[in-house]
Design an enzyme around this catalytic site. Structure first.
Site, PDB file in Angstrom:
ATOM      1  N   PRO A   2       0.837  -1.222   0.000  1.00 27.10           N
ATOM      2  CA  PRO A   2       0.000   0.000   0.000  1.00 27.10           C
ATOM      3  C   PRO A   2       0.867   1.266   0.000  1.00 27.10           C
ATOM      4  O   PRO A   2       1.844   1.359   0.733  1.00 27.10           O
ATOM      5  CB  PRO A   2      -0.780  -0.118   1.304  1.00 27.10           C
ATOM      6  CG  PRO A   2      -0.726  -1.562   1.686  1.00 27.10           C
ATOM      7  CD  PRO A   2       0.584  -2.062   1.159  1.00 27.10           C
ATOM      8  N   GLU A   3       0.516   2.205  -0.866  1.00 28.28           N
ATOM      9  CA  GLU A   3       1.210   3.493  -0.932  1.00 28.28           C
ATOM     10  C   GLU A   3       0.237   4.583  -0.465  1.00 28.28           C
ATOM     11  O   GLU A   3      -0.844   4.261   0.034  1.00 28.28           O
ATOM     12  CB  GLU A   3       1.698   3.744  -2.368  1.00 28.28           C
ATOM     13  CG  GLU A   3       2.586   2.606  -2.887  1.00 28.28           C
ATOM     14  CD  GLU A   3       3.079   2.807  -4.315  1.00 28.28           C
ATOM     15  OE1 GLU A   3       3.204   3.965  -4.751  1.00 28.28           O
ATOM     16  OE2 GLU A   3       3.342   1.799  -4.995  1.00 28.28           O
TER      17      GLU A   3
END
Ligand SMILES: [Zn+2]
Length: 273
Positions: A2-3
């Site tokens: 996840p960014e």
């Protein structure tokens, strides 16, 4: 992994609530179960459990790729790393496999830190800067002007791809959004940061913001089974598209490895430095 847009989407869901659960803002923590000790980075899990008891979640936010829960004088931080996610479940549901830490809430819901690969971490801190203090600016920070960004780029002499992934330089970017932003800006991933012009720096900052905004608008990208509910994976222009035509010019997208990370770019739109 996840960014920024994926973490922002998770924070939004927890803050706003969904069809399945109410907002967690205002929820009181009754008790905590730690199923995997190493998921708790700080303090030791006995203190972690003891100090969280009776705390109320006052605010849910994000800094870089960290989820930030403000409590009563304490801050709870999560970093999801490879496979972490936060689920809100009814207390009636059985605890799912790969649940590492569970927070039982007064509203009969449970917040579960679910993390099959176990790289994710949670911290309970009096001073969040102990962990967040080293992070670079937020991409949307209005103080990060084109001029400031250009100066930051020229001060260091590094290739753009690894530099943009460095959380101390700018917080929140990972492999997906870095590749997409460099393509948008027409810059080769190996271009040295001190060799780009002010107008290119301005364009790059605008592109970083544009791809992150699009990612947030599409609830992030779900590229594997870990993070679900995102849609941005259907709109990638270069990421994981090697051999497919560039949406701008039709040239096949190439893949190279930069600092052990798969890197995707268009050889025509992003000429080698
Ligand atoms: Zn192209």
């Amino acid at each position: 992994m996840p960014e920024l847009p994926e973490v922002e989407s998770i924070a939004n869901r927890l803050r706003m609530g969904s069809d399945l659960h109410p907002s967690l803002v205002g929820a009181r923590i009754l008790s905590v179960q730690v199923y995997w000790q190493r998921s708790v980075a700080k303090p030791l899990s006995e203190s972690f459990i003891e100090e969280l008891k009776g705390q109320t979640i006052r605010r849910i936010g994000r800094r870089g790729k960290f989820l930030v829960f403000d409590l009563d004088g304490l801050t709870l931080l999560f970093h999801l790393r490879m496979s972490g996610d936060l689920w809100v479940e009814s207390m009636a549901q059985a605890v799912a496999p790969h649940s590492r830490v569970c927070f039982e809430l007064a509203s009969n819901y449970r917040l579960t830190f679910h993390d099959p690969r176990k790289f994710g971490r949670v911290w309970l801190l009096e001073d969040a800067d102990e962990v967040l203090g080293e992070l670079g600016p937020e991409p949307f920070d209005p103080q990060l002007t084109a001029e400031v960004f250009f100066q930051r780029l020229s001060r260091v002499r590094r290739q753009l791809k690894p530099l943009l992934l460095d959380q101390r330089f700018i917080a929140g970017l990972g492999n997906i959004y870095t590749d997409e932003a460099l393509h948008c800006a027409g810059l080769h991933p190996l271009t040295r940061s001190d060799q780009i012009r002010p107008d290119q720096a301005e364009r790059l900052l605008g592109c970083i913001r544009a791809v992150l905004e699009e990612g947030i608008r599409r609830n992030g990208a779900s590229i594997d089974w870990v993070y679900r509910g995102g849609d941005f994976q259907n709109y990638f222009r270069v990421y994981k598209r090697s051999g497919l035509p560039c949406p701008n010019c039709g040239m096949p997208i190439q893949r190279i490895t930069v600092g052990q990370r798969g890197t995707h770019f268009c050889p025509a739109c992003q000429p080698a430095p």
